[in-house]
Motif scaffolding. Structure first.
Motif, PDB file in Angstrom:
ATOM      1  N   LEU A  53       0.815  -1.212   0.000  1.00  0.00           N
ATOM      2  CA  LEU A  53       0.000   0.000   0.000  1.00  0.00           C
ATOM      3  C   LEU A  53       0.850   1.264   0.000  1.00  0.00           C
ATOM      4  CD1 LEU A  53      -2.840  -0.899   2.512  1.00  0.00           C
ATOM      5  CD2 LEU A  53      -3.169  -0.178   0.142  1.00  0.00           C
ATOM      6  N   PHE A  54       2.047   1.169   0.574  1.00  0.00           N
ATOM      7  CA  PHE A  54       2.864   2.370   0.741  1.00  0.00           C
ATOM      8  C   PHE A  54       4.257   2.222   0.137  1.00  0.00           C
ATOM      9  CE2 PHE A  54      -0.029   1.895   4.393  1.00  0.00           C
ATOM     10  CZ  PHE A  54      -0.856   2.991   4.158  1.00  0.00           C
ATOM     11  N   SER A  55       4.507   1.144  -0.608  1.00  0.00           N
ATOM     12  CA  SER A  55       5.843   0.885  -1.134  1.00  0.00           C
ATOM     13  C   SER A  55       6.217   1.807  -2.287  1.00  0.00           C
ATOM     14  CB  SER A  55       5.947  -0.575  -1.606  1.00  0.00           C
ATOM     15  OG  SER A  55       5.766  -1.464  -0.543  1.00  0.00           O
TER      16      SER A  55
ATOM     17  N   THR B 187      -9.811  -6.217  -1.782  1.00  0.00           N
ATOM     18  CA  THR B 187      -8.536  -5.500  -1.732  1.00  0.00           C
ATOM     19  C   THR B 187      -7.638  -5.734  -2.936  1.00  0.00           C
ATOM     20  OG1 THR B 187      -7.653  -7.359  -0.471  1.00  0.00           O
ATOM     21  CG2 THR B 187      -8.496  -5.485   0.782  1.00  0.00           C
ATOM     22  N   GLY B 188      -7.944  -6.711  -3.789  1.00  0.00           N
ATOM     23  CA  GLY B 188      -7.093  -6.982  -4.945  1.00  0.00           C
ATOM     24  C   GLY B 188      -5.673  -7.336  -4.533  1.00  0.00           C
ATOM     25  N   GLY B 189      -4.696  -6.718  -5.230  1.00  0.00           N
ATOM     26  CA  GLY B 189      -3.301  -7.005  -4.955  1.00  0.00           C
ATOM     27  C   GLY B 189      -2.772  -6.402  -3.669  1.00  0.00           C
ATOM     28  N   TYR B 190      -3.594  -5.631  -2.963  1.00  0.00           N
ATOM     29  CA  TYR B 190      -3.150  -4.932  -1.756  1.00  0.00           C
ATOM     30  C   TYR B 190      -3.669  -5.603  -0.480  1.00  0.00           C
ATOM     31  CZ  TYR B 190      -1.906  -1.286  -5.085  1.00  0.00           C
ATOM     32  OH  TYR B 190      -1.353  -0.595  -6.139  1.00  0.00           O
ATOM     33  N   LEU B 191      -3.958  -6.894  -0.557  1.00  0.00           N
ATOM     34  CA  LEU B 191      -4.508  -7.619   0.586  1.00  0.00           C
ATOM     35  C   LEU B 191      -3.555  -7.649   1.768  1.00  0.00           C
ATOM     36  CD1 LEU B 191      -6.625  -9.668   1.798  1.00  0.00           C
ATOM     37  CD2 LEU B 191      -5.227 -11.459   0.753  1.00  0.00           C
ATOM     38  N   GLY B 192      -2.254  -7.824   1.490  1.00  0.00           N
ATOM     39  CA  GLY B 192      -1.294  -7.954   2.584  1.00  0.00           C
ATOM     40  C   GLY B 192      -1.590  -9.182   3.414  1.00  0.00           C
TER      41      GLY B 192
END
Length: 433
Positions: free
Chosen positions: A4-6, A243-248
């Motif tokens: 999310l913040f990279s 969340t798609g690819g940002y699930l973490g």
């Protein structure tokens, strides 16, 4: 490290052509304190916004939380192609699932396209929606396969696709890299961020509560779900994970089956009359390479070109250089053209390249893993999730029944293993194997 913040500044859209040309949507306030809802949606992309819209239209009290801005992720950064069917072609699905189930998935794909078009019309979403997506063949064998596939779709499904030889395809896309292809005029292309913002306006107008700049820290499942954020908490009867690819690490069951990858796009200056040397017709194109090149013209005549992938958390230091390599192979005359816009995005893929819809608990449902076919799939999945929360959804159950194997190696090794595989397939593409 958190995706999310990279690669992005908190609460800001990337410096893309889409962000530069979409009418600004006033920010929604972040969540502060405690709140309650019938349904809480985590994720403000196509899936979450569509789910919130469809629930709110049925009078359900729905709250949506987004870590950045609505449409921040893949929904606002993608190639803008509204493709037919599923990410896998029908011949592959027939072999994988049998003719009957493949036909059901085809019909669901047609419904997804119709849904996007209907929502745009019903909510006056002006996202430059235009017909036509072409598939480009980089070998004679692939061109022949596409000709046969077009015939199969007409015979088996009653769906018209134009098979093209090299000369005919050059009348669509005059690139020396392509030796034929096919044109699907029932598919479409659009401005993806404008679509996302339009869905957000519609959902908010229907009564959905949207909270931006609200990253989720923890989900506590139970008879009533609690979604804990940086500055508050929402308690709800049901949770939709979108969340798609940002699930973490929010859900390990989904994380095992849905993997984030990064993809990159550039935009040229407006090409003027020279745009016809790139696309002689205003359609979108995707080619047959394993690491797909995809492109179309913007409303002001720029070439929007996507190419290249990465599998770590960080984008390349020079996205322009990354994408210029495939761009130069497809359009050698644009090798030195200026690229004023270059951006990356994170999408989610599955092992089978089919959407992963799942019931994770008695009151928790999820959808993601559209594998590059998300414009239609994601909007449709949002509606199916809304239906599933309210009772029963045949479409949700159809997708939930699809094979969804976990990636080998677990979360720690899946990215390196995929990178090795993709390197091999990229080499095959370059060698024409």
């Amino acid at each position: 490290m958190n995706l999310l913040f990279s690669n992005d500044r908190r609460g800001e859209y990337p410096a893309s052509l889409y962000a530069a040309t979409a009418p600004a949507l006033p920010p929604f306030a972040p969540l502060e304190g405690t709140a309650r809802a019938d349904v809480v949606v985590v994720g403000g992309g196509y899936t979450g916004l569509s789910a919130a819209l469809h629930l709110a239209e049925e009078g359900v009290d729905v709250a949506l939380v987004e870590a950045h801005r609505v449409g921040f992720g893949a929904s606002g950064r993608n190639g803008g192609q509204l493709g037919s069917g599923q990410r896998q072609d029908q011949l592959t699905l027939e072999k994988m699932l049998g003719d009957a189930r493949a036909k059901i998935l085809w019909d669901l794909g047609e419904d997804a396209k119709a849904l996007v078009k209907d929502l745009c019309a019903r909510h006056a979403i002006d996202c430059a929606l235009k017909p036509g997506v072409a598939w480009a063949a980089t070998s004679q064998g692939s061109a022949e396969w596409m000709r046969r596939y077009a015939e199969h779709m007409g015979t088996r499904y009653g769906y018209a696709i134009e098979g093209m030889d090299a000369a005919q395809f050059a009348d669509v896309c005059p690139s020396p890299a392509y030796l034929g292809g096919m044109l699907d005029r029932g598919a479409a292309h659009l401005h993806p961020l404008k679509l996302a913002l339009g869905l957000a306006r519609a959902a908010s107008g229907a009564g959905a509560r949207i909270y931006e700049n609200t990253p989720v820290k923890e989900i506590v499942e139970g008879p009533r779900v609690r979604v804990r954020t940086e500055a508050g908490e929402i308690e709800a009867d049901h949770l939709i994970l979108a969340t798609g690819g940002y699930l973490g690490s929010l859900n390990e069951q989904v994380a095992a089956r849905v993997m984030p990858i990064n993809n990159f796009i550039v935009a040229t200056e407006p090409l003027g009359d020279a745009a016809r040397e790139v696309l002689a017709q205003d359609v979108a194109v995707a080619d047959d390479l394993f690491v797909v090149n995809y492109f179309r013209l913007s409303e002001d005549g720029r070439l929007l070109f996507g190419g290249g992938e990465s599998y770590g958390y960080r984008f390349p230091a020079d996205i322009r250089a990354t994408v210029r390599k495939p761009l130069s192979r497809i359009f050698p005359h644009l090798s030195d053209t200026a690229l004023p816009y270059a951006w990356g995005g994170t999408l989610a893929i599955t092992m089978k390249r089919l959407p992963h819809l799942a019931r994770l608990g008695p009151n928790v449902v999820s959808a993601s893993g559209y594998s590059g076919h998300g414009v239609g799939n994601a909007v449709q999945a949002g509606r199916l999730l809304a239906e599933a929360v309210r009772g029963q959804s045949d479409g949700f159950d159809t997708f939930a029944s699809l094979p969804a194997p976990a990636f080998p190696g677990g979360r720690a090794l899946r990215s390196p293993l995929l990178a090795l595989a993709m390197t091999w397939f990229s080499l095959r593409d370059r060698l024409g194997l």
